[in-house]
Write a protein that holds these residues in place. Structure first.
Motif, mmCIF file in Angstrom:
data_model
loop_
_atom_site.group_PDB
_atom_site.id
_atom_site.type_symbol
_atom_site.label_atom_id
_atom_site.label_comp_id
_atom_site.label_asym_id
_atom_site.label_seq_id
_atom_site.Cartn_x
_atom_site.Cartn_y
_atom_site.Cartn_z
ATOM 1 N N SER A 178 52.618 63.735 -15.713
ATOM 2 C CA SER A 178 52.581 63.569 -14.260
ATOM 3 C C SER A 178 51.358 64.261 -13.681
ATOM 4 O O SER A 178 50.829 65.210 -14.250
ATOM 5 C CB SER A 178 53.864 64.112 -13.616
ATOM 6 O OG SER A 178 53.998 65.486 -13.886
ATOM 7 N N ASP A 229 50.184 65.899 -10.065
ATOM 8 C CA ASP A 229 50.672 66.372 -8.767
ATOM 9 C C ASP A 229 52.117 65.928 -8.513
ATOM 10 O O ASP A 229 52.474 65.521 -7.416
ATOM 11 C CB ASP A 229 49.772 65.901 -7.629
ATOM 12 C CG ASP A 229 48.398 66.555 -7.680
ATOM 13 O OD1 ASP A 229 48.268 67.640 -8.286
ATOM 14 O OD2 ASP A 229 47.449 65.985 -7.121
ATOM 15 N N GLY A 230 52.940 65.958 -9.562
ATOM 16 C CA GLY A 230 54.344 65.610 -9.428
ATOM 17 C C GLY A 230 54.658 64.125 -9.497
ATOM 18 O O GLY A 230 55.811 63.722 -9.511
ATOM 19 N N ARG A 231 53.640 63.268 -9.568
ATOM 20 C CA ARG A 231 53.838 61.815 -9.647
ATOM 21 C C ARG A 231 53.753 61.385 -11.106
ATOM 22 O O ARG A 231 52.751 61.597 -11.780
ATOM 23 C CB ARG A 231 52.759 61.111 -8.824
ATOM 24 C CG ARG A 231 52.909 59.602 -8.759
ATOM 25 C CD ARG A 231 51.857 58.964 -7.854
ATOM 26 N NE ARG A 231 50.513 59.465 -8.075
ATOM 27 C CZ ARG A 231 49.661 58.958 -8.962
ATOM 28 N NH1 ARG A 231 49.992 57.940 -9.710
ATOM 29 N NH2 ARG A 231 48.458 59.474 -9.091
ATOM 30 N N GLU A 232 54.803 60.772 -11.624
ATOM 31 C CA GLU A 232 54.858 60.379 -13.023
ATOM 32 C C GLU A 232 53.911 59.222 -13.315
ATOM 33 O O GLU A 232 53.918 58.211 -12.623
ATOM 34 C CB GLU A 232 56.285 59.974 -13.371
ATOM 35 C CG GLU A 232 56.531 59.803 -14.837
ATOM 36 C CD GLU A 232 57.992 59.581 -15.122
ATOM 37 O OE1 GLU A 232 58.405 58.405 -15.082
ATOM 38 O OE2 GLU A 232 58.705 60.572 -15.362
ATOM 39 N N GLU A 280 46.995 69.162 -10.345
ATOM 40 C CA GLU A 280 47.853 69.635 -11.425
ATOM 41 C C GLU A 280 48.254 68.490 -12.345
ATOM 42 O O GLU A 280 48.838 67.497 -11.910
ATOM 43 C CB GLU A 280 49.110 70.285 -10.853
ATOM 44 C CG GLU A 280 50.014 70.867 -11.902
ATOM 45 C CD GLU A 280 51.221 71.559 -11.312
ATOM 46 O OE1 GLU A 280 52.032 72.046 -12.108
ATOM 47 O OE2 GLU A 280 51.368 71.620 -10.080
ATOM 48 N N THR A 305 50.567 67.698 -15.633
ATOM 49 C CA THR A 305 51.687 68.272 -16.379
ATOM 50 C C THR A 305 52.077 67.323 -17.499
ATOM 51 O O THR A 305 52.300 66.133 -17.262
ATOM 52 C CB THR A 305 52.910 68.499 -15.455
ATOM 53 O OG1 THR A 305 52.510 69.294 -14.355
ATOM 54 C CG2 THR A 305 54.031 69.177 -16.209
ATOM 55 N N THR A 335 54.999 67.074 -20.372
ATOM 56 C CA THR A 335 56.280 67.631 -20.796
ATOM 57 C C THR A 335 56.689 66.943 -22.089
ATOM 58 O O THR A 335 56.808 65.722 -22.125
ATOM 59 C CB THR A 335 57.363 67.415 -19.713
ATOM 60 O OG1 THR A 335 56.885 67.948 -18.479
ATOM 61 C CG2 THR A 335 58.658 68.090 -20.103
#
Length: 76
Positions: free
Chosen positions: A18, A20-23, A52, A54, A56
């Motif tokens: 993701s 900035d929090g968008r997958e 950012e 990320t 996971t």
């Protein structure tokens, strides 16, 4: 990057990327169980600039050769 479950013993696991929090990517070991000839997969996608990134990883999923580069166009 490349991703998958190279050992192909236990298909439990997942990967999520993701910005900035968008997958922008979601994959699971179950995807690999259904289409084993497609994995390990190479994933290359243009991503809008963000602050950012990320990645996971859960279970037996693995990633390797991760990199990034600035998008360049032939007219520049």
């Amino acid at each position: 990057m490349y991703y998958g479950i190279p050992e192909q013993t236990d298909y439990s696991g997942s990967i999520r990327v993701s910005v900035d929090g968008r997958e922008v990517l979601a994959s699971s070991g179950e995807d690999q169980r259904r289409d084993p000839e497609l994995f390990p997969a190479m994933f290359e996608i243009p991503i809008e600039a963000g602050s950012e990134l990320t990645i996971t990883i859960k279970g037996n999923e693995k990633i390797w050769d991760v990199g990034y580069r600035k998008m360049e166009y032939f007219w520049n």
